[in-house]
Design a protein around this motif. Structure first.
Motif, PDB file in Angstrom:
ATOM      1  N   ARG A   6       3.863-126.369 -55.179  1.00 51.39           N
ATOM      2  CA  ARG A   6       2.241-125.795 -55.270  1.00 51.39           C
ATOM      3  C   ARG A   6       2.205-124.739 -54.236  1.00 51.39           C
ATOM      4  O   ARG A   6       2.830-124.555 -53.327  1.00 51.39           O
ATOM      5  CB  ARG A   6       1.570-126.916 -54.692  1.00 51.39           C
ATOM      6  N   LEU A   7       1.048-124.242 -54.349  1.00 42.12           N
ATOM      7  CA  LEU A   7       0.567-123.109 -53.400  1.00 42.12           C
ATOM      8  C   LEU A   7       0.587-123.805 -51.995  1.00 42.12           C
ATOM      9  O   LEU A   7      -0.347-124.960 -51.733  1.00 42.12           O
ATOM     10  CB  LEU A   7      -0.884-122.688 -53.685  1.00 42.12           C
ATOM     11  N   HIS A  69       1.129-112.300 -47.965  1.00 40.69           N
ATOM     12  CA  HIS A  69       1.666-112.761 -48.953  1.00 40.69           C
ATOM     13  C   HIS A  69       1.649-114.234 -48.885  1.00 40.69           C
ATOM     14  O   HIS A  69       1.030-114.998 -47.843  1.00 40.69           O
ATOM     15  CB  HIS A  69       3.321-112.441 -48.652  1.00 40.69           C
ATOM     16  N   LEU A  70       1.754-114.783 -50.075  1.00 44.31           N
ATOM     17  CA  LEU A  70       1.623-116.196 -50.545  1.00 44.31           C
ATOM     18  C   LEU A  70       2.809-116.953 -50.113  1.00 44.31           C
ATOM     19  O   LEU A  70       3.945-116.621 -50.062  1.00 44.31           O
ATOM     20  CB  LEU A  70       1.362-116.403 -51.967  1.00 44.31           C
ATOM     21  N   ASP A  71       2.631-118.438 -49.764  1.00 48.38           N
ATOM     22  CA  ASP A  71       3.872-119.177 -49.580  1.00 48.38           C
ATOM     23  C   ASP A  71       3.480-120.316 -50.588  1.00 48.38           C
ATOM     24  O   ASP A  71       2.435-120.684 -51.055  1.00 48.38           O
ATOM     25  CB  ASP A  71       3.646-119.859 -48.518  1.00 48.38           C
ATOM     26  N   PHE A 109       6.377-112.613 -51.852  1.00 50.25           N
ATOM     27  CA  PHE A 109       6.054-114.271 -51.737  1.00 50.25           C
ATOM     28  C   PHE A 109       7.116-114.755 -51.253  1.00 50.25           C
ATOM     29  O   PHE A 109       8.268-114.435 -51.378  1.00 50.25           O
ATOM     30  CB  PHE A 109       5.174-114.796 -52.871  1.00 50.25           C
ATOM     31  N   CYS A 110       6.888-116.055 -50.553  1.00 55.01           N
ATOM     32  CA  CYS A 110       8.114-116.913 -50.241  1.00 55.01           C
ATOM     33  C   CYS A 110       7.945-118.323 -50.698  1.00 55.01           C
ATOM     34  O   CYS A 110       6.847-118.585 -51.096  1.00 55.01           O
ATOM     35  CB  CYS A 110       7.884-117.036 -48.558  1.00 55.01           C
ATOM     36  N   ILE A 111       9.164-118.922 -50.814  1.00 51.10           N
ATOM     37  CA  ILE A 111       9.147-120.477 -51.359  1.00 51.10           C
ATOM     38  C   ILE A 111       9.801-121.124 -50.069  1.00 51.10           C
ATOM     39  O   ILE A 111      10.732-120.908 -49.588  1.00 51.10           O
ATOM     40  CB  ILE A 111      10.330-120.393 -52.444  1.00 51.10           C
ATOM     41  N   PRO A 123       1.486-131.953 -56.015  1.00 47.91           N
ATOM     42  CA  PRO A 123       2.102-130.806 -56.609  1.00 47.91           C
ATOM     43  C   PRO A 123       2.305-130.716 -58.010  1.00 47.91           C
ATOM     44  O   PRO A 123       2.097-131.867 -58.557  1.00 47.91           O
ATOM     45  CB  PRO A 123       3.606-130.705 -55.866  1.00 47.91           C
ATOM     46  N   THR A 124       2.650-129.712 -58.656  1.00 50.59           N
ATOM     47  CA  THR A 124       3.076-129.761 -60.347  1.00 50.59           C
ATOM     48  C   THR A 124       4.560-130.156 -60.196  1.00 50.59           C
ATOM     49  O   THR A 124       5.092-129.656 -59.467  1.00 50.59           O
ATOM     50  CB  THR A 124       2.957-128.376 -60.999  1.00 50.59           C
TER      51      THR A 124
END
Length: 127
Positions: A6-7, A69-71, A109-111, A123-124
């Motif tokens: 999930r985001l 950036h998104l995580d 972006f990062c995981i 979460p998905t």
């Protein structure tokens, strides 16, 4: 084997020598309280508190040009990276404890590792 993601939030990458001023600006701009200045393994962060939906938000001192950036958090970072590669993303590299990825649009972006799967929006489940 299935995994969940999930985001997680967003990181404001700052190429600056004055993290406190940067955090003050972004805190005021976003209506968020500025958290503690932390140095962790050579990296500098300042958290932003009271975010909507419990999203993680922080400033990170960087040596590349400033950007946001998104995580994405996942309970299996490698499986999530593989899933996103099928969608057209590419792995840039493993840094400290997360995958840096690049979307087909050029956005980085990062995981990151999922720490609290039972908190926040569910979460998905993939796979």
């Amino acid at each position: 084997m299935s995994h969940r993601s999930r985001l997680s939030g967003f990181i404001i990458d700052c190429e600056t020598g004055d993290m406190r001023s940067a955090a003050t600006f972004w805190g005021q701009a976003l209506g968020l309280r500025v958290g503690e200045h932390e140095v962790e393994g050579g990296a500098e962060y300042v958290g932003l508190q009271d975010t909507p939906m419990g999203l993680h938000a922080a400033l990170q001192k960087v040596s590349h040009p400033s950007r946001i950036h998104l995580d994405i958090e996942a309970d299996d970072q490698d499986a999530e990276a593989a899933r996103l590669e099928v969608l057209g993303a590419r792995r840039i590299g493993w840094v400290k404890r997360w995958w840096v990825m690049e979307a087909p649009t050029g956005h980085r972006f990062c995981i990151v590792k999922m720490n609290n799967p039972d908190q926040g929006p569910p979460p998905t489940v993939w796979g």
